[in-house]
Design a protein around this motif. Structure first.
Motif, PDB file in Angstrom:
ATOM      1  N   LYS A 173      45.977  30.080  23.733  1.00  0.00           N
ATOM      2  CA  LYS A 173      44.787  29.969  24.392  1.00  0.00           C
ATOM      3  C   LYS A 173      43.876  28.778  25.050  1.00  0.00           C
ATOM      4  O   LYS A 173      43.038  28.719  25.899  1.00  0.00           O
ATOM      5  CB  LYS A 173      43.689  30.602  23.715  1.00  0.00           C
ATOM      6  N   LYS A 174      44.504  27.498  24.750  1.00  0.00           N
ATOM      7  CA  LYS A 174      44.200  26.201  25.067  1.00  0.00           C
ATOM      8  C   LYS A 174      43.882  26.294  26.582  1.00  0.00           C
ATOM      9  O   LYS A 174      42.846  25.845  27.016  1.00  0.00           O
ATOM     10  CB  LYS A 174      44.841  25.074  24.566  1.00  0.00           C
ATOM     11  N   LYS A 175      44.896  26.393  27.332  1.00  0.00           N
ATOM     12  CA  LYS A 175      44.767  26.195  28.826  1.00  0.00           C
ATOM     13  C   LYS A 175      43.765  27.246  29.424  1.00  0.00           C
ATOM     14  O   LYS A 175      42.611  26.927  30.226  1.00  0.00           O
ATOM     15  CB  LYS A 175      45.870  26.898  29.495  1.00  0.00           C
ATOM     16  N   GLU A 176      43.552  28.351  28.928  1.00  0.00           N
ATOM     17  CA  GLU A 176      42.464  29.378  29.218  1.00  0.00           C
ATOM     18  C   GLU A 176      41.101  28.985  29.041  1.00  0.00           C
ATOM     19  O   GLU A 176      40.108  29.086  29.510  1.00  0.00           O
ATOM     20  CB  GLU A 176      42.832  30.712  28.929  1.00  0.00           C
ATOM     21  N   PHE A 177      40.974  28.474  27.539  1.00  0.00           N
ATOM     22  CA  PHE A 177      39.801  27.746  27.110  1.00  0.00           C
ATOM     23  C   PHE A 177      39.467  26.613  27.757  1.00  0.00           C
ATOM     24  O   PHE A 177      38.228  26.469  28.235  1.00  0.00           O
ATOM     25  CB  PHE A 177      39.965  27.358  25.684  1.00  0.00           C
ATOM     26  N   LEU A 178      40.168  25.514  28.251  1.00  0.00           N
ATOM     27  CA  LEU A 178      39.832  24.492  29.123  1.00  0.00           C
ATOM     28  C   LEU A 178      39.329  25.078  30.541  1.00  0.00           C
ATOM     29  O   LEU A 178      38.457  24.460  31.129  1.00  0.00           O
ATOM     30  CB  LEU A 178      40.859  23.387  29.084  1.00  0.00           C
ATOM     31  N   TYR A 179      40.176  26.152  30.905  1.00  0.00           N
ATOM     32  CA  TYR A 179      39.476  26.485  32.308  1.00  0.00           C
ATOM     33  C   TYR A 179      38.162  27.242  32.170  1.00  0.00           C
ATOM     34  O   TYR A 179      37.424  26.782  32.947  1.00  0.00           O
ATOM     35  CB  TYR A 179      40.338  27.625  32.750  1.00  0.00           C
ATOM     36  N   TYR A 180      37.754  27.934  31.216  1.00  0.00           N
ATOM     37  CA  TYR A 180      36.542  28.641  31.021  1.00  0.00           C
ATOM     38  C   TYR A 180      35.569  27.289  30.788  1.00  0.00           C
ATOM     39  O   TYR A 180      34.281  27.292  31.299  1.00  0.00           O
ATOM     40  CB  TYR A 180      36.538  29.401  29.767  1.00  0.00           C
ATOM     41  N   LEU A 181      36.170  26.303  30.054  1.00  0.00           N
ATOM     42  CA  LEU A 181      35.101  25.344  29.824  1.00  0.00           C
ATOM     43  C   LEU A 181      34.899  24.587  30.995  1.00  0.00           C
ATOM     44  O   LEU A 181      33.524  23.989  31.133  1.00  0.00           O
ATOM     45  CB  LEU A 181      35.776  24.132  28.721  1.00  0.00           C
ATOM     46  N   PHE A 182      35.395  24.346  32.003  1.00  0.00           N
ATOM     47  CA  PHE A 182      35.579  23.461  33.171  1.00  0.00           C
ATOM     48  C   PHE A 182      35.302  24.195  34.433  1.00  0.00           C
ATOM     49  O   PHE A 182      34.947  23.665  35.599  1.00  0.00           O
ATOM     50  CB  PHE A 182      36.408  22.548  33.386  1.00  0.00           C
ATOM     51  N   LYS A 183      35.397  25.691  34.509  1.00  0.00           N
ATOM     52  CA  LYS A 183      35.201  26.292  35.749  1.00  0.00           C
ATOM     53  C   LYS A 183      33.874  25.946  36.405  1.00  0.00           C
ATOM     54  O   LYS A 183      33.719  25.821  37.641  1.00  0.00           O
ATOM     55  CB  LYS A 183      35.445  27.790  35.440  1.00  0.00           C
ATOM     56  N   PHE A 184      32.676  25.896  35.661  1.00  0.00           N
ATOM     57  CA  PHE A 184      31.341  25.755  36.492  1.00  0.00           C
ATOM     58  C   PHE A 184      31.248  24.307  36.976  1.00  0.00           C
ATOM     59  O   PHE A 184      30.592  23.982  37.857  1.00  0.00           O
ATOM     60  CB  PHE A 184      30.346  25.923  35.463  1.00  0.00           C
ATOM     61  N   VAL A 198      35.354  27.707  48.847  1.00  0.00           N
ATOM     62  CA  VAL A 198      33.955  27.500  49.623  1.00  0.00           C
ATOM     63  C   VAL A 198      33.393  29.019  49.835  1.00  0.00           C
ATOM     64  O   VAL A 198      32.183  28.649  49.747  1.00  0.00           O
ATOM     65  CB  VAL A 198      34.493  26.822  50.980  1.00  0.00           C
ATOM     66  N   HIS A 199      33.806  30.053  49.624  1.00  0.00           N
ATOM     67  CA  HIS A 199      32.967  31.105  49.779  1.00  0.00           C
ATOM     68  C   HIS A 199      32.963  31.961  48.601  1.00  0.00           C
ATOM     69  O   HIS A 199      32.419  32.923  48.221  1.00  0.00           O
ATOM     70  CB  HIS A 199      33.467  32.166  51.045  1.00  0.00           C
ATOM     71  N   GLU A 200      33.562  31.224  47.468  1.00  0.00           N
ATOM     72  CA  GLU A 200      33.430  31.937  46.049  1.00  0.00           C
ATOM     73  C   GLU A 200      32.107  31.878  45.586  1.00  0.00           C
ATOM     74  O   GLU A 200      31.067  31.107  46.049  1.00  0.00           O
ATOM     75  CB  GLU A 200      34.365  30.889  45.033  1.00  0.00           C
ATOM     76  N   VAL A 201      31.723  33.093  44.865  1.00  0.00           N
ATOM     77  CA  VAL A 201      30.403  33.308  44.077  1.00  0.00           C
ATOM     78  C   VAL A 201      30.539  33.325  42.700  1.00  0.00           C
ATOM     79  O   VAL A 201      31.329  34.071  42.149  1.00  0.00           O
ATOM     80  CB  VAL A 201      29.638  34.322  44.724  1.00  0.00           C
ATOM     81  N   TYR A 202      29.875  32.666  41.794  1.00  0.00           N
ATOM     82  CA  TYR A 202      30.028  32.423  40.300  1.00  0.00           C
ATOM     83  C   TYR A 202      28.765  33.111  39.712  1.00  0.00           C
ATOM     84  O   TYR A 202      27.534  32.745  40.362  1.00  0.00           O
ATOM     85  CB  TYR A 202      30.237  31.311  39.854  1.00  0.00           C
ATOM     86  N   GLU A 203      28.566  33.624  38.578  1.00  0.00           N
ATOM     87  CA  GLU A 203      27.451  33.857  37.684  1.00  0.00           C
ATOM     88  C   GLU A 203      27.523  32.785  36.775  1.00  0.00           C
ATOM     89  O   GLU A 203      28.450  32.855  35.780  1.00  0.00           O
ATOM     90  CB  GLU A 203      27.376  35.312  36.999  1.00  0.00           C
ATOM     91  N   PHE A 204      26.657  31.804  36.871  1.00  0.00           N
ATOM     92  CA  PHE A 204      26.611  30.840  35.906  1.00  0.00           C
ATOM     93  C   PHE A 204      25.945  31.203  34.481  1.00  0.00           C
ATOM     94  O   PHE A 204      24.949  31.650  34.407  1.00  0.00           O
ATOM     95  CB  PHE A 204      25.778  29.628  36.422  1.00  0.00           C
ATOM     96  N   GLU A 205      26.734  30.841  33.573  1.00  0.00           N
ATOM     97  CA  GLU A 205      26.409  31.170  32.112  1.00  0.00           C
ATOM     98  C   GLU A 205      25.514  29.932  31.490  1.00  0.00           C
ATOM     99  O   GLU A 205      26.343  29.082  31.070  1.00  0.00           O
ATOM    100  CB  GLU A 205      27.538  31.486  31.314  1.00  0.00           C
ATOM    101  N   GLU A 206      24.214  29.821  31.621  1.00  0.00           N
ATOM    102  CA  GLU A 206      23.543  28.770  31.443  1.00  0.00           C
ATOM    103  C   GLU A 206      23.788  28.285  29.770  1.00  0.00           C
ATOM    104  O   GLU A 206      23.558  27.151  29.631  1.00  0.00           O
ATOM    105  CB  GLU A 206      22.131  29.208  31.371  1.00  0.00           C
TER     106      GLU A 206
END
Length: 144
Positions: free
Chosen positions: A65-76, A87-95
């Motif tokens: 799960k390391k790669k998936e975890f790091l993706y989650y950690l750094f995606k924002f 450029v047109h992506e929309v994310y819901e930021f988890e504060e």
């Protein structure tokens, strides 16, 4: 006016500003951007001194799960910094992720500096009082 700064000076300024914004309940995106910028510099600086990140370098994360975890950690962080591919992506930021980002940066900062600043001490002292809604959601990354 010129300011002479080291990378560590810059990272510390970013981290302390992020903590101050956090306590003032200011813009979560700015907090995250500053915290992650500081965290990256501190991680790079600390790596040569044997200082490990509690998240990036954790042996508690399942290897599968390391790669998936790091993706989650750094995606924002990556979303806030770059627009070359999404450029047109929309994310819901988890504060809530700011708590983890700040915690990691504070721990690495303390290991490098050998001491806490008033801001980092205040953050660590008040941390148990914060509600971590994303903690339970992310347990599937941890080893049993």
């Amino acid at each position: 006016m010129k300011i002479t700064l080291t990378k560590l000076d810059v990272a510390e300024r970013q981290l302390l500003t992020a903590i101050n914004l956090f306590f003032q309940e200011q813009d979560a995106v700015s907090i995250h951007t500053l915290s992650e910028a500081a965290s990256q510099v501190l991680h790079d600086f600390g790596r040569s001194r044997g200082v490990k990140s509690i998240f990036r370098d954790s042996d508690k994360i399942r290897p599968d799960k390391k790669k998936e975890f790091l993706y989650y950690l750094f995606k924002f962080r990556n979303f806030f910094k770059h627009a070359d591919k999404d450029v047109h992506e929309v994310y819901e930021f988890e504060e809530d992720i700011n708590i983890f980002s700040l915690l990691d940066a504070v721990k690495v900062h303390r290991s490098i500096k050998g001491a806490l600043t008033p801001e980092t001490l205040a953050f660590l002292t008040c941390l148990p009082q914060k509600n971590h809604t994303s903690t339970n959601r992310n347990r599937n990354y941890l080893k049993s």
